[in-house]
Design a protein around this motif. Sequence first.
Motif, short mmCIF file in Angstrom:
data_model
loop_
_atom_site.label_atom_id
_atom_site.label_comp_id
_atom_site.label_asym_id
_atom_site.label_seq_id
_atom_site.Cartn_x
_atom_site.Cartn_y
_atom_site.Cartn_z
N GLY A 1 14.40 12.06 68.00
CA GLY A 1 14.99 12.10 69.33
C GLY A 1 14.08 12.75 70.36
N GLY A 2 14.15 12.24 71.57
CA GLY A 2 13.28 12.69 72.65
C GLY A 2 13.38 14.17 72.95
N GLU A 3 14.54 14.77 72.73
CA GLU A 3 14.69 16.19 73.07
C GLU A 3 13.81 17.06 72.18
N GLN A 4 13.43 16.52 71.01
CA GLN A 4 12.54 17.28 70.13
C GLN A 4 11.11 17.30 70.67
N PHE A 5 10.85 16.48 71.68
CA PHE A 5 9.53 16.46 72.31
C PHE A 5 9.59 17.08 73.70
N GLY A 6 10.65 17.81 73.96
CA GLY A 6 10.83 18.38 75.28
C GLY A 6 11.14 17.32 76.31
N GLY A 7 11.63 16.18 75.84
CA GLY A 7 11.89 15.05 76.74
C GLY A 7 13.36 14.66 76.77
N ASP A 8 13.59 13.40 77.13
CA ASP A 8 14.92 12.87 77.36
C ASP A 8 15.54 12.41 76.04
N ALA A 9 16.79 12.80 75.78
CA ALA A 9 17.48 12.41 74.55
C ALA A 9 17.76 10.91 74.54
N ARG A 10 17.62 10.25 75.69
CA ARG A 10 17.80 8.79 75.70
C ARG A 10 16.57 8.09 75.14
N CYS A 11 15.49 8.85 74.89
CA CYS A 11 14.28 8.27 74.29
C CYS A 11 14.16 8.68 72.82
N VAL A 12 13.48 7.88 72.04
CA VAL A 12 13.14 8.24 70.66
C VAL A 12 11.69 7.82 70.39
N ARG A 13 11.09 8.51 69.41
CA ARG A 13 9.75 8.14 68.96
C ARG A 13 9.90 7.32 67.68
N VAL A 14 9.29 6.14 67.67
CA VAL A 14 9.39 5.24 66.52
C VAL A 14 7.98 4.98 65.97
N ASN A 15 7.81 5.19 64.68
CA ASN A 15 6.52 4.96 64.02
C ASN A 15 6.17 3.48 64.01
N MET A 16 4.99 3.14 64.50
CA MET A 16 4.53 1.74 64.51
C MET A 16 3.62 1.41 63.33
N MET A 17 3.40 2.39 62.43
CA MET A 17 2.38 2.22 61.40
C MET A 17 2.93 2.11 59.98
N ASP A 18 4.24 1.88 59.86
CA ASP A 18 4.79 1.76 58.51
C ASP A 18 4.46 0.37 57.95
N ARG A 19 4.98 0.07 56.77
CA ARG A 19 4.63 -1.20 56.12
C ARG A 19 5.26 -2.39 56.84
N ASP A 20 4.69 -3.58 56.64
CA ASP A 20 5.15 -4.78 57.34
C ASP A 20 6.65 -5.00 57.15
N GLN A 21 7.13 -4.87 55.90
CA GLN A 21 8.54 -5.14 55.63
C GLN A 21 9.45 -4.25 56.46
N VAL A 22 9.04 -3.00 56.59
CA VAL A 22 9.85 -2.04 57.36
C VAL A 22 9.81 -2.40 58.84
N PHE A 23 8.60 -2.70 59.34
CA PHE A 23 8.49 -3.02 60.76
C PHE A 23 9.26 -4.30 61.10
N ASP A 24 9.18 -5.30 60.23
CA ASP A 24 9.91 -6.55 60.50
C ASP A 24 11.41 -6.30 60.57
N LEU A 25 11.93 -5.47 59.67
CA LEU A 25 13.36 -5.13 59.72
C LEU A 25 13.69 -4.43 61.03
N LEU A 26 12.80 -3.53 61.46
CA LEU A 26 13.02 -2.82 62.73
C LEU A 26 13.16 -3.82 63.87
N VAL A 27 12.20 -4.74 63.96
CA VAL A 27 12.22 -5.71 65.06
C VAL A 27 13.48 -6.57 65.00
#
Lengths: 495, 495
Positions: free
Chosen positions: B452-478
């Motif tokens: 969650g964004g508030e953990q970065f001193g930012g907005d809770a409406r934002c989140v950080r999402v890892n773009m470097m996981d495996r293909d299967q995981v990223f495809d499910l995300l999309v």
Amino acid sequence: MAGRSRETPLVGGWLGMCALLACNVASLAYFIRSFLDDRRRRRTATRPVANAAGVHPPPADDDDDVAIQPPSSEQHYIAAVAPGAVLNLELGDPTMYEPFWRGVGPRATTVIPGSDTMSYFSDAGELCWFLEPEFERAVRRLHRVVGNAAVDDDGDGGGAYHFVVGNGATQLFQAAVYALSCDADEESKPVPVVSAAPYYSTNLQLSGHFRWAGDANAFTGDREYIELVCSPNNPDGAVREAALSSSSGTGKPIHDLVYYWPQYTAITVRAAHDIMLFTLSKITGHAGTRIGYATSIAWLWLHCFIALSDNQWLRLSDCRWALVRDRDVARKMVYFVDRSTIGVSKDSQLRATKILGVVSDAYELPRAAAAPPPPRLFDFARRCLAERWRALRAAVAASSGAFSLQEETSGYCNFAKQTVAACPAFAWLRCDKDGIEDCAAFLAGLNIVARGGEQFGGDARCVRVNMMDRDQVFDLLVRRIASLKIEQPDYLDAF
Amino acid sequence: MAGRSRETPLVGGWLGMCALLACNVASLAYFIRSFLDDRRRRRTATRPVANAAGVHPPPADDDDDVAIQPPSSEQHYIAAVAPGAVLNLELGDPTMYEPFWRGVGPRATTVIPGSDTMSYFSDAGELCWFLEPEFERAVRRLHRVVGNAAVDDDGDGGGAYHFVVGNGATQLFQAAVYALSCDADEESKPVPVVSAAPYYSTNLQLSGHFRWAGDANAFTGDREYIELVCSPNNPDGAVREAALSSSSGTGKPIHDLVYYWPQYTAITVRAAHDIMLFTLSKITGHAGTRIGYATSIAWLWLHCFIALSDNQWLRLSDCRWALVRDRDVARKMVYFVDRSTIGVSKDSQLRATKILGVVSDAYELPRAAAAPPPPRLFDFARRCLAERWRALRAAVAASSGAFSLQEETSGYCNFAKQTVAACPAFAWLRCDKDGIEDCAAFLAGLNIVARGGEQFGGDARCVRVNMMDRDQVFDLLVRRIASLKIEQPDYLDAF
């Protein structure tokens, strides 16, 4: 405006150039010195020379100040060379084991494909998610072979004890202290951490949770405390139990058993303490791999069973404490390692798995199965250390009373199936010569670097000397100690 | 007396037995639960399943409390499994790189004989005595190939910058903060450590030397401070410079450049900051190897030269500061790593040396020399990330306005010799749907774990999402993001 804006950078440029010129001239001497220093160290301290000469940078001084302090100078990082090499025996570098592993050959070689163990995670479903399951199995197997610690139940890889891997025992000790102190009552914080002197002064970093409180025998607090029990003890090799009774439930022991292996001492009992620390460097000599591990008791029933089998029903109070503590200690230790280094190198764990497997194989596989039989680590290390202790005791005996050593002890070893003498990893050397109050300073006159006794909360007339360095270094040590019997003006200058 | 002494243990024995019996019965339910829990996790969280499902234990919550606190529960260590797998994209696990290294094959395999690198020491004569010289050479070579950082002078392995290796960038950041704060005036301690929001909340442990002080843009102190400058920034990928001016000499910057590599951003300048941090995990994807390194500027004359070449003669004030700081920073960082883990795994450094050599070879060796040509890491990673960003932006565009992403930026890359779009390692995803105040909680409804964004001193409406996981995981995300365009009652329940 345009004219000024063109002039300003021009003037600024000249000023900058002049200032730069003055600045560079002023720093020229400094630069030349740095350059020459670098070159000198590069010439005199290449690894083979440095290692052959046993020239090692000692760690920064340990003291009772729990805050990290920088070393006062860099000179202890600068290597000296033979002849008259500085023998740095201040650390416990276990390079004595190198010939054994050269003898083992390709069986001990670790091979890691480029795409292996790339993730942060070893087993996402486990409490210690950065612990390689193969490493845990190899460790449990070795403890079953040696019988020095109860770390599993029926050997199915799960069970009685939780495992936590760390970057060496130093990090795990801090993780354990954190785990035992972070939830203490506020009035108990910082929780005092004690150990019976002479103790291995630990690298406790500044924390609001705990503080180093020195000698356990001088501890009079009645609140919560943590006792580090190191057995065999660093520096003097003594077999120890907790100095303070924890029957009241206020004392929480951490057992540092990194030297509880057959080459150093008799394995007299299968240790079964709440928290036990071990490190690869003292088992196999692989200090550079930076792998340590801790076990924390998991299940009350087993804990009580062990307590009863030791005929210690008073420890039932510990059982209730264990019931509360339990997985929690392991969880908090994992959390500490996560926050400080985000886990532990998988490559190191893979190598440790291979190395420990070779050690266990040599004792478990039928001797006939391999020809020639694989070398046995504990036998090699015990022979080597026993011979070194004989040589050192002879040198001390020949030193015209200038030195003395800790008493030789022995006991029946359940692993060796015979009575064996203790061969500690360190000599606790005492200068008995009149007029010598600081043994470390005296030995420095012989180009021998050893850690002074006051750093262990002990007597400055004592020093800790590493017994596990390379043969060449140890032989020079013995010759220099023995040489004292011959009156040598150079050495007598130190008196 | 004899009679009594015989009776006492007898009575004690019965009492002990009864207490033990009660104790064990009381703990039976607990034991059974632990046993079943262990078995369940063993069944559902074997590594392949966990990784294939992208199920990773997130780290304990980051917060601004500089003291280490244990996680509130273990549940985030427990893996879920497909179907409907929990996609844990909270960490930056770079498993996207695995196919590349499988493709490289045996050239990237590390082989370590059993007797190698057993000592604590890599080069006893060097300031960073646990740094493998081969690793330092491999790192300097790669930076020359990429041109992203000035880390040497004439390439003789000595020179312009001091190198310090650490157990990942996390440990090195703490070492750098320690080095810059431990000698501050007492009235300045604890020295505030700031970073412009949104910032990667760092794992600062409790210390009397420094304290986490949050957003640099909200910092108003006039005493000494340390500013972490992360560029490209974690979490949002923004290219950054120090938010606070250090011309007064009171501010000391630490440049976190772990994402300043060609697959993530345009290499626009050869960075030459006083302290720069890098980590193997973000260069090659080897997070499990736990290797990071830091450079600290060494010589005044070169520092000024760089400053002048950047047309920044006002930084001459920094030069004087550098003259004072200089080797000292590296020495204190080495000391910190020494005290916390007694150095860094040699095995990891050997593997990193091999891996980085493969990366440099592919760009430096004549293409004709090898057939087929060796795969090129930065090209692979850029293609992979660019494709993922296209897919994610398309999914966000198709999400009926529920989400938005950071703006796409681009620049001329001196390494790629062309203008390239930035492909950050993290997506900074914002929930724009009315009524959603906590984007992390909303995504949890889609079985997507993001920080969650508030953990970065930012907005809770934002989140950080890892773009470097495996293909299967990223495809499910999309697919899950895109699926929002279709009104699904299950998901709408989260509104």
